[in-house]
Design a protein around this motif. Structure first.
Motif, PDB file in Angstrom:
ATOM      1  N   ASP A   7       3.015  31.180 -19.432  1.00 14.62           N
ATOM      2  CA  ASP A   7       3.609  30.043 -18.729  1.00 14.62           C
ATOM      3  C   ASP A   7       4.034  30.516 -17.342  1.00 14.62           C
ATOM      4  O   ASP A   7       5.082  31.142 -17.179  1.00 14.62           O
ATOM      5  CB  ASP A   7       4.826  29.512 -19.506  1.00 14.62           C
ATOM      6  CG  ASP A   7       4.441  28.913 -20.845  1.00 14.62           C
ATOM      7  OD1 ASP A   7       3.384  28.245 -20.908  1.00 14.62           O
ATOM      8  OD2 ASP A   7       5.177  29.120 -21.813  1.00 14.62           O
ATOM      9  N   TRP A   8       3.218  30.238 -16.351  1.00 13.80           N
ATOM     10  CA  TRP A   8       3.457  30.701 -14.984  1.00 13.80           C
ATOM     11  C   TRP A   8       4.327  29.700 -14.225  1.00 13.80           C
ATOM     12  O   TRP A   8       4.130  28.497 -14.338  1.00 13.80           O
ATOM     13  CB  TRP A   8       2.129  30.863 -14.246  1.00 13.80           C
ATOM     14  CG  TRP A   8       1.243  31.897 -14.853  1.00 13.80           C
ATOM     15  CD1 TRP A   8       0.167  31.683 -15.677  1.00 13.80           C
ATOM     16  CD2 TRP A   8       1.339  33.307 -14.697  1.00 13.80           C
ATOM     17  NE1 TRP A   8      -0.402  32.884 -16.032  1.00 13.80           N
ATOM     18  CE2 TRP A   8       0.301  33.893 -15.448  1.00 13.80           C
ATOM     19  CE3 TRP A   8       2.215  34.141 -13.996  1.00 13.80           C
ATOM     20  CZ2 TRP A   8       0.099  35.269 -15.514  1.00 13.80           C
ATOM     21  CZ3 TRP A   8       2.016  35.512 -14.057  1.00 13.80           C
ATOM     22  CH2 TRP A   8       0.974  36.066 -14.804  1.00 13.80           C
ATOM     23  N   VAL A 142      -4.983  37.942  -9.456  1.00 15.75           N
ATOM     24  CA  VAL A 142      -4.824  39.063 -10.380  1.00 15.75           C
ATOM     25  C   VAL A 142      -3.398  39.097 -10.913  1.00 15.75           C
ATOM     26  O   VAL A 142      -2.465  38.616 -10.271  1.00 15.75           O
ATOM     27  CB  VAL A 142      -5.155  40.419  -9.727  1.00 15.75           C
ATOM     28  CG1 VAL A 142      -6.624  40.523  -9.390  1.00 15.75           C
ATOM     29  CG2 VAL A 142      -4.301  40.681  -8.505  1.00 15.75           C
ATOM     30  N   VAL A 143      -3.260  39.687 -12.095  1.00 15.16           N
ATOM     31  CA  VAL A 143      -1.949  39.887 -12.700  1.00 15.16           C
ATOM     32  C   VAL A 143      -1.504  41.306 -12.374  1.00 15.16           C
ATOM     33  O   VAL A 143      -2.256  42.263 -12.582  1.00 15.16           O
ATOM     34  CB  VAL A 143      -2.007  39.672 -14.228  1.00 15.16           C
ATOM     35  CG1 VAL A 143      -0.659  39.964 -14.857  1.00 15.16           C
ATOM     36  CG2 VAL A 143      -2.448  38.249 -14.542  1.00 15.16           C
ATOM     37  N   ILE A 144      -0.286  41.419 -11.840  1.00 15.11           N
ATOM     38  CA  ILE A 144       0.281  42.717 -11.480  1.00 15.11           C
ATOM     39  C   ILE A 144       1.716  42.786 -12.000  1.00 15.11           C
ATOM     40  O   ILE A 144       2.254  41.793 -12.492  1.00 15.11           O
ATOM     41  CB  ILE A 144       0.259  42.946  -9.948  1.00 15.11           C
ATOM     42  CG1 ILE A 144       1.063  41.864  -9.210  1.00 15.11           C
ATOM     43  CG2 ILE A 144      -1.177  42.998  -9.434  1.00 15.11           C
ATOM     44  CD1 ILE A 144       1.191  42.091  -7.703  1.00 15.11           C
ATOM     45  N   GLY A 145       2.324  43.939 -11.854  1.00 13.77           N
ATOM     46  CA  GLY A 145       3.708  44.100 -12.258  1.00 13.77           C
ATOM     47  C   GLY A 145       4.646  43.278 -11.398  1.00 13.77           C
ATOM     48  O   GLY A 145       4.293  42.805 -10.314  1.00 13.77           O
ATOM     49  N   SER A 146       5.873  43.142 -11.889  1.00 16.36           N
ATOM     50  CA  SER A 146       6.895  42.351 -11.186  1.00 16.36           C
ATOM     51  C   SER A 146       8.103  43.209 -10.796  1.00 16.36           C
ATOM     52  O   SER A 146       9.106  42.688 -10.350  1.00 16.36           O
ATOM     53  CB  SER A 146       7.378  41.225 -12.090  1.00 16.36           C
ATOM     54  OG  SER A 146       8.020  41.782 -13.232  1.00 16.36           O
ATOM     55  N   LYS A 152       5.394  39.505 -15.499  1.00 14.53           N
ATOM     56  CA  LYS A 152       4.214  39.836 -14.686  1.00 14.53           C
ATOM     57  C   LYS A 152       4.081  38.803 -13.580  1.00 14.53           C
ATOM     58  O   LYS A 152       4.562  37.678 -13.700  1.00 14.53           O
ATOM     59  CB  LYS A 152       2.938  39.813 -15.532  1.00 14.53           C
ATOM     60  CG  LYS A 152       2.863  40.875 -16.594  1.00 14.53           C
ATOM     61  CD  LYS A 152       2.547  42.237 -16.037  1.00 14.53           C
ATOM     62  CE  LYS A 152       2.313  43.246 -17.155  1.00 14.53           C
ATOM     63  NZ  LYS A 152       2.039  44.576 -16.639  1.00 14.53           N
ATOM     64  N   LEU A 153       3.428  39.208 -12.502  1.00 11.07           N
ATOM     65  CA  LEU A 153       3.128  38.307 -11.390  1.00 11.07           C
ATOM     66  C   LEU A 153       1.650  37.967 -11.377  1.00 11.07           C
ATOM     67  O   LEU A 153       0.813  38.804 -11.730  1.00 11.07           O
ATOM     68  CB  LEU A 153       3.469  38.979 -10.054  1.00 11.07           C
ATOM     69  CG  LEU A 153       4.925  39.291  -9.766  1.00 11.07           C
ATOM     70  CD1 LEU A 153       5.047  40.066  -8.466  1.00 11.07           C
ATOM     71  CD2 LEU A 153       5.749  38.016  -9.707  1.00 11.07           C
ATOM     72  N   ALA A 154       1.325  36.764 -10.949  1.00 11.33           N
ATOM     73  CA  ALA A 154      -0.048  36.352 -10.661  1.00 11.33           C
ATOM     74  C   ALA A 154      -0.112  36.127  -9.155  1.00 11.33           C
ATOM     75  O   ALA A 154       0.695  35.370  -8.594  1.00 11.33           O
ATOM     76  CB  ALA A 154      -0.410  35.080 -11.416  1.00 11.33           C
ATOM     77  N   VAL A 155      -1.050  36.822  -8.502  1.00 12.22           N
ATOM     78  CA  VAL A 155      -1.095  36.844  -7.040  1.00 12.22           C
ATOM     79  C   VAL A 155      -2.550  36.773  -6.571  1.00 12.22           C
ATOM     80  O   VAL A 155      -3.404  37.485  -7.117  1.00 12.22           O
ATOM     81  CB  VAL A 155      -0.466  38.159  -6.511  1.00 12.22           C
ATOM     82  CG1 VAL A 155      -0.433  38.194  -4.997  1.00 12.22           C
ATOM     83  CG2 VAL A 155       0.927  38.377  -7.075  1.00 12.22           C
TER      84      VAL A 155
END
Length: 173
Positions: A7-8, A142-146, A152-155
């Motif tokens: 859930d973003w 892409v999904v990366i660390g937060s 997680k972040l989506a960027v």
């Protein structure tokens, strides 16, 4: 972005899910989303399996320590989870280092203000180069660390490639 089963939500609206330097870095940025996860599943393979994220949609950020003339400098390397950065070849030569290694965990955590396993290129010290693999830069999201293990972040890759200290190159051989 709809990546996996997460859930973003807009990252700027959930600073409680971000390390402090990451929260400052994403303030006012468009296109950065965050999702809460089980912190025990923050490692890439477990995360991707549990949340339905393809390894090619996930990117890993590693901190390297580059030594030259008795000085140590740090940089971040960002590659898709399906790749390995050529740290001892491409990265070392690009940074002009005599010797390079992964930064010790205590150094990486202490210098970034982020949790190990959640380190991300957003919010790193301003003098650090962020080496972004061209596959990450070209990726739509892409999904990366937060900065913490519980989210997680989506960027968009273009946002990562456009960071002030970003340098886009082919990091994997």
């Amino acid at each position: 972005m709809a990546i996996g089963t997460l859930d973003w939500v807009e990252a700027g609206g959930r600073p409680d899910l971000l390390a402090a330097p990451v929260a400052r870095a994403v303030a006012g940025l468009d296109g950065v989303e965050v999702a809460e996860i089980d912190p025990g599943l923050a490692d890439t393979a477990a995360f991707c399996e549990r949340y339905g994220v393809a390894m090619g949609e996930s990117a890993n950020c590693v901190i390297v320590a580059a030594k030259r003339a008795g000085e140590v400098g740090y940089a971040a390397c960002l590659v898709l989870a399906t790749m390995r950065a050529d740290v001892n070849g491409i990265v070392r030569r690009h940074l002009g280092a005599r010797k390079i290694s992964f930064a010790p965990q205590d150094d990486a955590v202490g210098l970034t203000g982020m949790e190990y396993g959640g380190i991300t290129p957003l919010g790193l010290p301003e003098e650090w180069p962020v080496l972004v693999d061209e596959a990450v830069a070209a990726h739509p999201g892409v999904v990366i660390g937060s900065g913490v293990r519980r989210s997680k972040l989506a960027v968009p890759g273009s946002l990562l490639a456009g960071l002030k200290t970003a340098q886009v190159l082919r990091l994997a051989n």
